[in-house]
Design a protein around this motif. Structure first.
Motif, PDB file in Angstrom:
ATOM      1  N   HIS A 117       0.812  -1.214   0.000  1.00 16.07           N
ATOM      2  CA  HIS A 117       0.000   0.000   0.000  1.00 16.07           C
ATOM      3  C   HIS A 117       0.847   1.266   0.000  1.00 16.07           C
ATOM      4  CE1 HIS A 117      -3.633  -2.384   0.686  1.00 16.07           C
ATOM      5  NE2 HIS A 117      -2.925  -3.086   1.563  1.00 16.07           N
ATOM      6  N   VAL A 118       2.060   1.185  -0.517  1.00 15.85           N
ATOM      7  CA  VAL A 118       2.912   2.361  -0.635  1.00 15.85           C
ATOM      8  C   VAL A 118       3.359   2.500  -2.086  1.00 15.85           C
ATOM      9  CG1 VAL A 118       3.711   2.293   1.755  1.00 15.85           C
ATOM     10  CG2 VAL A 118       4.986   1.053  -0.005  1.00 15.85           C
ATOM     11  N   ASP A 119       3.677   3.704  -2.479  1.00 20.75           N
ATOM     12  CA  ASP A 119       4.138   3.939  -3.849  1.00 20.75           C
ATOM     13  C   ASP A 119       5.509   3.331  -4.097  1.00 20.75           C
ATOM     14  OD1 ASP A 119       1.858   5.251  -4.523  1.00 20.75           O
ATOM     15  OD2 ASP A 119       2.711   7.268  -4.488  1.00 20.75           O
ATOM     16  N   VAL A 120       6.372   3.389  -3.091  1.00 21.53           N
ATOM     17  CA  VAL A 120       7.743   2.891  -3.231  1.00 21.53           C
ATOM     18  C   VAL A 120       7.941   1.768  -2.218  1.00 21.53           C
ATOM     19  CG1 VAL A 120      10.193   3.492  -3.272  1.00 21.53           C
ATOM     20  CG2 VAL A 120       8.479   5.195  -3.919  1.00 21.53           C
ATOM     21  N   PRO A 121       7.642   0.518  -2.580  1.00 24.85           N
ATOM     22  CA  PRO A 121       7.794  -0.594  -1.642  1.00 24.85           C
ATOM     23  C   PRO A 121       9.233  -1.090  -1.514  1.00 24.85           C
ATOM     24  CG  PRO A 121       6.841  -1.378  -3.687  1.00 24.85           C
ATOM     25  CD  PRO A 121       6.993   0.102  -3.832  1.00 24.85           C
ATOM     26  N   LEU A 122      10.206  -0.298  -1.965  1.00 19.45           N
ATOM     27  CA  LEU A 122      11.609  -0.622  -1.726  1.00 19.45           C
ATOM     28  C   LEU A 122      11.923  -0.345  -0.261  1.00 19.45           C
ATOM     29  CD1 LEU A 122      13.127   1.058  -4.905  1.00 19.45           C
ATOM     30  CD2 LEU A 122      12.766  -1.391  -4.538  1.00 19.45           C
ATOM     31  N   ASP A 123      12.593  -1.273   0.395  1.00 17.31           N
ATOM     32  CA  ASP A 123      12.862  -1.136   1.824  1.00 17.31           C
ATOM     33  C   ASP A 123      13.812   0.026   2.087  1.00 17.31           C
ATOM     34  OD1 ASP A 123      11.284  -3.348   2.457  1.00 17.31           O
ATOM     35  OD2 ASP A 123      12.950  -4.732   2.098  1.00 17.31           O
ATOM     36  N   SER A 124      13.511   0.788   3.141  1.00 15.02           N
ATOM     37  CA  SER A 124      14.391   1.881   3.527  1.00 15.02           C
ATOM     38  C   SER A 124      15.757   1.360   3.954  1.00 15.02           C
ATOM     39  CB  SER A 124      13.752   2.678   4.674  1.00 15.02           C
ATOM     40  OG  SER A 124      12.442   3.081   4.337  1.00 15.02           O
ATOM     41  N   GLU A 125      15.770   0.220   4.607  1.00 14.90           N
ATOM     42  CA  GLU A 125      17.008  -0.417   5.045  1.00 14.90           C
ATOM     43  C   GLU A 125      16.714  -1.872   5.372  1.00 14.90           C
ATOM     44  OE1 GLU A 125      18.013   2.110   8.247  1.00 14.90           O
ATOM     45  OE2 GLU A 125      16.492   1.331   9.592  1.00 14.90           O
ATOM     46  N   VAL A 126      17.759  -2.667   5.375  1.00 18.84           N
ATOM     47  CA  VAL A 126      17.656  -4.065   5.778  1.00 18.84           C
ATOM     48  C   VAL A 126      18.686  -4.308   6.871  1.00 18.84           C
ATOM     49  CG1 VAL A 126      17.986  -6.455   5.054  1.00 18.84           C
ATOM     50  CG2 VAL A 126      16.790  -4.863   3.548  1.00 18.84           C
ATOM     51  N   LEU A 127      18.225  -4.845   8.001  1.00 16.45           N
ATOM     52  CA  LEU A 127      19.093  -5.112   9.143  1.00 16.45           C
ATOM     53  C   LEU A 127      19.522  -6.575   9.109  1.00 16.45           C
ATOM     54  CD1 LEU A 127      17.001  -3.255  11.886  1.00 16.45           C
ATOM     55  CD2 LEU A 127      18.697  -2.309  10.315  1.00 16.45           C
ATOM     56  N   VAL A 128      20.806  -6.810   9.315  1.00 16.09           N
ATOM     57  CA  VAL A 128      21.363  -8.157   9.207  1.00 16.09           C
ATOM     58  C   VAL A 128      22.050  -8.518  10.523  1.00 16.09           C
ATOM     59  CG1 VAL A 128      22.932  -9.670   7.939  1.00 16.09           C
ATOM     60  CG2 VAL A 128      21.715  -7.836   6.727  1.00 16.09           C
ATOM     61  N   ARG A 129      21.713  -9.698  11.030  1.00 16.80           N
ATOM     62  CA  ARG A 129      22.348 -10.231  12.241  1.00 16.80           C
ATOM     63  C   ARG A 129      23.028 -11.549  11.899  1.00 16.80           C
ATOM     64  NH1 ARG A 129      21.438  -9.566  17.818  1.00 16.80           N
ATOM     65  NH2 ARG A 129      23.122 -10.634  18.933  1.00 16.80           N
ATOM     66  N   GLY A 130      24.323 -11.660  12.267  1.00 12.20           N
ATOM     67  CA  GLY A 130      25.073 -12.872  11.984  1.00 12.20           C
ATOM     68  C   GLY A 130      24.760 -13.987  12.962  1.00 12.20           C
ATOM     69  N   ASP A 131      25.153 -15.188  12.586  1.00 12.76           N
ATOM     70  CA  ASP A 131      24.904 -16.383  13.399  1.00 12.76           C
ATOM     71  C   ASP A 131      26.159 -16.711  14.195  1.00 12.76           C
ATOM     72  OD1 ASP A 131      23.857 -18.613  14.535  1.00 12.76           O
ATOM     73  OD2 ASP A 131      23.734 -19.786  12.683  1.00 12.76           O
ATOM     74  N   GLY A 132      26.234 -16.152  15.415  1.00 16.24           N
ATOM     75  CA  GLY A 132      27.374 -16.450  16.285  1.00 16.24           C
ATOM     76  C   GLY A 132      28.568 -15.565  15.993  1.00 16.24           C
ATOM     77  N   PRO A 133      29.681 -15.776  16.733  1.00 17.43           N
ATOM     78  CA  PRO A 133      30.881 -14.939  16.577  1.00 17.43           C
ATOM     79  C   PRO A 133      31.467 -14.985  15.178  1.00 17.43           C
ATOM     80  CG  PRO A 133      30.976 -16.243  18.591  1.00 17.43           C
ATOM     81  CD  PRO A 133      29.813 -16.767  17.810  1.00 17.43           C
ATOM     82  N   ALA A 134      31.382 -16.131  14.516  1.00 17.46           N
ATOM     83  CA  ALA A 134      31.947 -16.261  13.177  1.00 17.46           C
ATOM     84  C   ALA A 134      30.842 -16.151  12.138  1.00 17.46           C
ATOM     85  CB  ALA A 134      32.685 -17.588  13.043  1.00 17.46           C
ATOM     86  N   GLY A 135      29.973 -15.193  12.325  1.00 13.60           N
ATOM     87  CA  GLY A 135      28.818 -15.068  11.446  1.00 13.60           C
ATOM     88  C   GLY A 135      29.132 -14.316  10.184  1.00 13.60           C
ATOM     89  N   ALA A 136      28.173 -13.513   9.747  1.00  9.70           N
ATOM     90  CA  ALA A 136      28.296 -12.796   8.483  1.00  9.70           C
ATOM     91  C   ALA A 136      29.416 -11.764   8.543  1.00  9.70           C
ATOM     92  CB  ALA A 136      26.974 -12.114   8.151  1.00  9.70           C
ATOM     93  N   THR A 137      30.043 -11.545   7.411  1.00  9.13           N
ATOM     94  CA  THR A 137      31.073 -10.526   7.282  1.00  9.13           C
ATOM     95  C   THR A 137      30.663  -9.533   6.198  1.00  9.13           C
ATOM     96  OG1 THR A 137      32.300 -11.769   5.619  1.00  9.13           O
ATOM     97  CG2 THR A 137      32.846 -12.190   7.937  1.00  9.13           C
ATOM     98  N   ARG A 138      31.322  -8.398   6.209  1.00  8.97           N
ATOM     99  CA  ARG A 138      31.022  -7.398   5.203  1.00  8.97           C
ATOM    100  C   ARG A 138      31.286  -7.944   3.790  1.00  8.97           C
ATOM    101  NH1 ARG A 138      30.685  -1.973   5.743  1.00  8.97           N
ATOM    102  NH2 ARG A 138      31.546  -2.136   7.848  1.00  8.97           N
ATOM    103  N   GLN A 139      32.357  -8.732   3.670  1.00 11.51           N
ATOM    104  CA  GLN A 139      32.703  -9.280   2.364  1.00 11.51           C
ATOM    105  C   GLN A 139      31.637 -10.252   1.867  1.00 11.51           C
ATOM    106  OE1 GLN A 139      34.744  -9.100   4.988  1.00 11.51           O
ATOM    107  NE2 GLN A 139      36.073  -7.424   4.228  1.00 11.51           N
TER     108      GLN A 139
END
Length: 827
Positions: A651-673
């Motif tokens: 119900h919005v004109d621009v349904p592109l997300d303003s931002e996406v939040l990412v949480r890694g899985d544990g200490p060795a989770g996601a990296t920027r690369q």
């Protein structure tokens, strides 16, 4: 007789009357500039571009309507604009086309399409079947037929350096596509970028099955508009379709223009009202200072049998003689000022560029009338004491300045102070910036009004405290201490605008820093994600991030606005799954884990309660009913309401997300690369850490405050220079007497320097005290007691140094001119 006498006095007291002229001129210019914004908001129109060739446009209702009860059993309907386009059922086009008075119809769908390096807003995709609405013809190429083919308007082709045969990336809600330009129109759009797909592809990208954004109607007879309205009267669509003709078609094409007009009306009214109050306060002070220097003249008039009425008539005539040219010239100068303000708001994206400024004569006439009446009222108020006493007493007071204030003035000052206390306290229960900002500035003005009325008493106390320190200078300081103690009324006239300058400047600067600081702190504590991806993220990118190695949770965040009744609410729409992994909203009651398509979480202090059924109107006008399942404390940082992403995105004109939040899985989770690699198909998206994302938050609201209310600061600054110049110019006889008793020009300059320093010290203390009281309660209300006042050291230093510099310049220049005049006269 008194009118001719008034005109005669103007020639012999040029300094005081010049000061009043400047004050009224600036007041008229400021009021006219603000009135121009108000007139633009009330009467401004937006000309259509894509709908320019369709005489009639049918669309969804762009307003929310509410029937409210009035007095004596009467009711009235109020409406407010929604945030985005309202859609209508596609089958309605066939029913309209079947009307005998309609020759043909054309439909349109709209969806966001972002080009690399292109505008982040105002870039839209459509189906080629809507080309007749704008009367588009192809300059080169052909119509699009394949899913990757587009036609672009000539303006977009020039700005994006594209031509027939070019290929480019285009970010849509379905991801980033590679499209080929197969045609360029002969026409160009100045205020938008338009890409036309094949009809089938456009409807798929728009994602509104069975709906269209607008229906253009080409009539076969003049009765077509009335026939279409009669047909729509029986429609059961929600929101109900409406018929637009003329410039009213622009509201359908540019829904942000309606919201911009509401903002202009609000800003113009607040700024004009505040300007009038400031102008009245400043002009009364200027006339009061002028009349103080004329007490001997007024006393002589009273002694030679002039009545109080005659003297008041003379002073009123002087005010009218000054106010008429000052108000007229100021109103004329206010028209380009209003145009400049409009241009600044366009540059800040507060209003669209295609909402032109309305240079109406009505703001100019109103500003001139306000200046004339303000000057007349200020003169009569300032002369009340001098004309009310008996002739013999007038002669005495002309030689011995009154040590006591009249009791009506004291009572008025006490009432103004009481009103300021009430408004200052009221700020603690106002939790929205829209409600608290006007109260905030009116409270400052009331405090300064109380100071203007009780000023001699207040400054006499200040001089008593600072007096001993002035005596370190054996001549200049000594003379200053005695002059300040004897001339408390004159000192109060100088201190009042200086205090207003400090208090208003601090309030303008630090209301913004307080809100921004509290919101930043809430976002910093509430965003517990490892990374933030943005801006304007398509759903395919969020899916790619979720599939990246080491990613535990991906939360899509979409910011928009809804209406609760007529009240606008800021909303963040989030994907509810494992929301606590990425966001900590500071839940105070309920369970955020129960957030679904039919529930909502609400910020504290807005009147919502657990279990409450809330009827909302979404951004496109669609109704929604949600149940409040949680309350949270971090509303400044994360919005008034938190809704499910699936409920809002459609119900919005621009349904592109303003931002996406990412949480890694544990200490060795996601990296920027790894996240960057997952986004290889989506050029233009960035992976930020929380600190970087925090720094990129929009500061447009702060800039709006700086531009609009900063004008008042400029007006007050001019008033400060004006008041100091009048004060010093009226002291020629005093300086001549000091010269005859042996005082040198250097000693007189030092005396005035000490007086100016004392004025600045007293005004700074009073201004900071007023600002501190108002800002403290403002912060308590706007942050709901979660944060205090945030003061910028650089901003505070700029205010204090600027005030001292103004006082120095306002003292040095007229002192130099006055002493030079004395030297020539003596020669």
């Amino acid at each position: 007789m008194m009118l001719s006498l008034a005109l005669t006095t103007l020639r012999h007291r040029t300094a005081g009357f010049a000061g009043a002229f400047v004050a009224l001129f600036c007041a008229a210019a400021l009021v006219c500039g603000c009135g121009t914004l108000l007139a633009t908001g009330l009467t401004g129109t937006v000309r259509p571009e894509r709908y320019a060739a369709a005489p009639i446009v049918v669309s969804g209702d762009q307003d929310v309507h509410t029937v409210q009860g009035g007095g004596k059993g009467k009711t009235k309907e109020k409406s407010k604009p929604i945030a985005d386009h309202a859609w209508v059922p596609a089958p309605l086009a066939e029913r309209i086309a079947a009307l005998p008075s309609v020759r043909s119809v054309a439909t349109e769908v709209t969806f966001p399409v972002l080009l690399p390096g292109g505008p982040t807003g105002g870039s839209w995709g459509h189906g080629w079947e809507s080309a007749p609405l704008a009367g588009l013809t192809l300059a080169t190429g052909r119509a699009p037929t394949g899913p990757d083919e587009v036609v672009i308007d000539a303006g977009t082709a020039t700005r994006a350096h594209l031509s027939t045969g070019s290929t480019t990336a285009a970010r849509t809600t379905s991801g980033t596509l590679t499209v080929r330009v197969v045609g360029v129109t002969a026409e160009r759009f100045e205020n938008q970028a338009a890409l036309f797909f094949s009809p089938e592809r456009a409807h798929g990208l728009a994602g509104h099955d069975g709906l269209v954004g607008a229906i253009g109607v080409f009539p076969a007879s003049p009765s077509a508009a009335d026939d279409v309205r009669a047909l729509l009267a029986g429609s059961r669509s929600v929101p109900a379709p409406v018929v637009r003709t003329g410039d009213d078609r622009g509201r359908v094409e540019f829904p942000d223009a309606a919201n911009a007009q509401v903002r202009l009306v609000s800003m113009g009214a607040v700024l004009a009202g505040t300007s009038l109050l400031v102008a009245l306060l400043v002009v009364v002070g200027t006339f009061g200072l002028s009349i103080q220097g004329r007490q001997r003249e007024i006393a002589v008039l009273r002694a030679v049998a002039a009545t109080s009425r005659q003297v008041r008539k003379m002073i009123g005539g002087e005010a009218l003689a000054i106010g008429l040219p000052a108000g007229t010239l100021g109103a004329v100068a206010g028209l380009p000022l209003g145009g400049w303000l409009h241009g600044r708001f366009v540059a800040l994206d507060v209003i669209p560029a295609n909402l032109p400024v309305v240079l109406s004569p009505f703001p100019a006439v109103a500003a001139a009338a306000c200046a004339l009446l303000t000057g007349w009222a200020a003169a009569r108020i300032s002369a009340r004491r001098a004309t009310a006493i008996k002739p013999v007493e007038a002669l005495g007071e002309a030689e011995l300045k009154p040590l006591r204030l009249a009791w009506p003035r004291i009572v008025s000052g006490v009432l103004a102070a009481a009103g300021a206390v009430v408004l200052t306290s009221l700020l603690t229960i106002l939790h929205s910036d829209q409600a608290s900002t006007p109260v905030c500035f009116i409270a400052v003005l009331l405090w300064c009004t109380a100071l203007a009325l009780l000023g001699p008493l207040v400054v006499r106390g200040g001089v008593g405290i600072l007096g001993p320190s002035l005596r370190v200078s054996r001549v200049g300081g000594y003379l200053a201490a005695h002059n300040l103690r004897a001339g408390a009324h004159r000192l109060a006239s100088v201190v009042t605008p200086l205090t207003l300058l400090v208090a208003m400047a601090c309030t303008i600067l630090f209301t913004q820093t307080t809100v921004d600081g509290a919101a930043d702190a809430q976002r910093d504590r509430g965003n517990v994600a490892d990374f933030v991806v943005g801006p304007r993220v398509p759903g395919t990118a969020a899916q790619a991030l979720a599939a990246a190695p080491g990613v535990r949770t991906v939360t899509r965040v979409l910011h928009t606005q809804v209406r609760d009744g007529l009240t606008k609410r800021s909303v963040q729409a989030v994907t509810p799954e494992r929301l606590s992994d990425t966001l900590d909203l500071g839940v105070t009651a309920g369970d955020i884990g129960r957030l679904t398509d039919g529930t909502a979480a609400a910020a504290d202090g807005l009147g919502y309660r657990l279990g409450q059924q809330v009827h909302l109107v979404l951004a496109d006008g669609s109704p929604a009913e949600v149940t409040v399942v949680a309350l949270y404390s971090r509303g400044l940082g994360f919005g008034d309401l938190t809704l499910a992403h699936a409920l809002v995105a459609a119900h919005v004109d621009v349904p592109l997300d303003s931002e996406v939040l990412v949480r890694g899985d544990g200490p060795a989770g996601a990296t920027r690369q790894s996240l960057t690699a997952a986004l290889h198909a989506e050029p233009g998206l960035g992976v930020l850490d929380r600190a970087a994302a925090q720094a990129s938050q929009n500061r447009v609201s702060a800039q709006i405050g700086y531009v609009t209310l900063g004008l008042i600061i400029a007006f007050v600054a001019i008033a400060v220079l004006n008041t100091l110049a009048v004060s010093i110019a009226d002291r020629r006889q005093e300086f001549a007497a000091l010269g005859l008793t042996g005082a040198t020009r250097r000693q007189i300059r030092r005396m005035l320097g000490w007086e100016a320093a004392t004025s600045v010290a007293i005004a700074t203390a009073l201004g900071l005290a007023i600002a501190s009281a108002v800002l403290t309660t403002y912060a308590q209300g706007i942050t709901r007691g979660t944060a205090g006042v945030t003061v910028s050291a650089a901003g505070l230093a700029a205010v204090l140094v600027g005030t001292a510099s103004l006082a120095a310049v306002g003292t040095w220049l007229p002192t130099r001119a006055t002493l030079r005049g004395l030297r020539r006269r003596r020669a």
